[in-house]
Design a protein around this motif. Structure first.
Motif, PDB file in Angstrom:
ATOM      1  N   HIS A  28      22.517   6.059  78.480  1.00 32.98           N
ATOM      2  CA  HIS A  28      22.249   6.768  77.234  1.00 32.98           C
ATOM      3  C   HIS A  28      23.061   8.050  77.095  1.00 32.98           C
ATOM      4  N   ARG A  44      23.135   4.834  68.627  1.00 30.57           N
ATOM      5  CA  ARG A  44      23.209   3.864  67.513  1.00 30.57           C
ATOM      6  C   ARG A  44      22.787   2.473  67.971  1.00 30.57           C
ATOM      7  N   PHE A 100      20.664   1.668  70.213  1.00 34.92           N
ATOM      8  CA  PHE A 100      19.229   1.595  70.446  1.00 34.92           C
ATOM      9  C   PHE A 100      18.403   1.887  69.197  1.00 34.92           C
ATOM     10  N   ALA A 101      19.051   2.312  68.125  1.00 34.91           N
ATOM     11  CA  ALA A 101      18.331   2.646  66.889  1.00 34.91           C
ATOM     12  C   ALA A 101      17.744   1.382  66.260  1.00 34.91           C
ATOM     13  N   ARG A 102      16.590   1.542  65.658  1.00 36.18           N
ATOM     14  CA  ARG A 102      15.940   0.432  64.940  1.00 36.18           C
ATOM     15  C   ARG A 102      15.839   0.809  63.483  1.00 36.18           C
ATOM     16  N   SER A 103      16.076  -0.164  62.641  1.00 35.93           N
ATOM     17  CA  SER A 103      15.998   0.142  61.197  1.00 35.93           C
ATOM     18  C   SER A 103      14.705  -0.354  60.613  1.00 35.93           C
TER      19      SER A 103
END
Length: 96
Positions: free
Chosen positions: A61, A91, A93-96
């Protein structure tokens, strides 16, 4: 347990001359860096700590990984906790 509670316990240990040890749950690299800074700031913590969470993670990370060497985790020395998030990893690991 909060950092304030940890500090209070470590202060009691220091006053009693009892060496202390720190540890965490399996934290990511930012939490691990924060815990390491706290442990290094507490005079009673002379028995080390168990801060190995990032070693168990499959993805990195941070822009520069925490440095484990010779069985020790070395204290990062940059601003804040001494770590910088990798924007691409954030980005990913980001969830939308």
């Amino acid at each position: 347990m909060t950092a304030t509670e940890t500090r209070s316990i470590a202060d009691v240990a220091a006053a009693a001359g009892i060496p202390a040890h720190t540890g965490t749950s399996i934290d990511g690299p930012v939490g691990t860096a924060a815990s390491l800074h706290l442990a290094c700031a507490l005079p009673a913590v002379t028995w080390g700590s168990e801060l190995f969470g990032p070693l168990l993670m499959r993805a990195e990370h941070l822009a520069t990984p925490l440095r484990y060497e010779g069985g020790e985790l070395h204290l990062p020395d940059g601003p804040g906790f001494g770590v910088e998030l990798d924007p691409d990893a954030v980005r990913a690991f980001a969830r939308s």
